[in-house]
Motif scaffolding. Structure first.
Motif, PDB file in Angstrom:
ATOM      1  N   ILE A  66       0.850  -1.181   0.000  1.00  0.00           N
ATOM      2  CA  ILE A  66       0.000   0.000   0.000  1.00  0.00           C
ATOM      3  C   ILE A  66       0.888   1.235   0.000  1.00  0.00           C
ATOM      4  CG2 ILE A  66      -1.750   1.285   1.273  1.00  0.00           C
ATOM      5  CD1 ILE A  66      -2.712  -1.397   2.388  1.00  0.00           C
ATOM      6  N   GLY A  67       0.623   2.142  -0.901  1.00  0.00           N
ATOM      7  CA  GLY A  67       1.405   3.368  -0.976  1.00  0.00           C
ATOM      8  C   GLY A  67       0.827   4.316  -2.000  1.00  0.00           C
ATOM      9  N   LYS A  68       1.533   5.401  -2.204  1.00  0.00           N
ATOM     10  CA  LYS A  68       1.123   6.391  -3.191  1.00  0.00           C
ATOM     11  C   LYS A  68       2.038   6.278  -4.398  1.00  0.00           C
ATOM     12  CE  LYS A  68      -0.651   9.680   0.131  1.00  0.00           C
ATOM     13  NZ  LYS A  68      -0.602  11.054   0.636  1.00  0.00           N
ATOM     14  N   PRO A  69       1.501   6.533  -5.595  1.00  0.00           N
ATOM     15  CA  PRO A  69       2.361   6.505  -6.777  1.00  0.00           C
ATOM     16  C   PRO A  69       3.454   7.565  -6.670  1.00  0.00           C
ATOM     17  CG  PRO A  69       0.056   6.576  -7.406  1.00  0.00           C
ATOM     18  CD  PRO A  69       0.114   6.783  -5.939  1.00  0.00           C
ATOM     19  N   ARG A  70       4.568   7.281  -7.250  1.00  0.00           N
ATOM     20  CA  ARG A  70       5.713   8.186  -7.177  1.00  0.00           C
ATOM     21  C   ARG A  70       5.378   9.533  -7.814  1.00  0.00           C
ATOM     22  NH1 ARG A  70      11.480   5.962  -8.790  1.00  0.00           N
ATOM     23  NH2 ARG A  70      12.270   6.506  -6.753  1.00  0.00           N
TER      24      ARG A  70
END
Length: 117
Positions: A66-70
């Motif tokens: 789970i994360g945010k796109p670069r």
């Protein structure tokens, strides 16, 4: 199993009792620290069902976190997927098409038409 947004995903599991989901799990995140942060709302932006539909290679292994796109700090968190091939033990740059080593390419040969004289 069908996800809350209506797509089929083999990694999504929900235990329904009287039409209410008592337990929802993403099996792609099992055993990872991100599994506690997962909610079924993340299924709406998850690319795993589309990858499974586009590429049916049995050697493709998906990994998620789970994360945010670069470089897109304004977007919400989502499931980020990367893939590896168990046949070549290499990272797959485009999981929709695969690594290109597992399957032989199909070559179509079209014969010329015979003239009827």
């Amino acid at each position: 199993m069908r996800t809350p947004d209506g797509r089929e995903c083999s990694y999504y599991y929900a235990n329904y009792h009287r039409r209410v989901a008592s337990k929802e799990v993403c099996r792609l995140l099992e055993g990872q620290p991100d599994a506690r942060r997962w909610t079924s709302a993340l299924c709406a932006t998850c690319p795993a069902p589309d990858i499974q539909r586009a590429n049916g290679c049995p050697n493709l292994l998906l990994h998620a976190h789970i994360g945010k796109p670069r470089w897109r700090f304004w977007e919400h968190e989502q499931l980020l997927i990367h893939a590896t091939c168990t046949y070549t033990n290499e990272a797959v740059p485009d999981p929709y098409t695969g690594c290109g080593h597992c399957h032989d390419t199909i070559i179509f040969v079209v014969a010329e038409e015979e003239s009827k004289e």
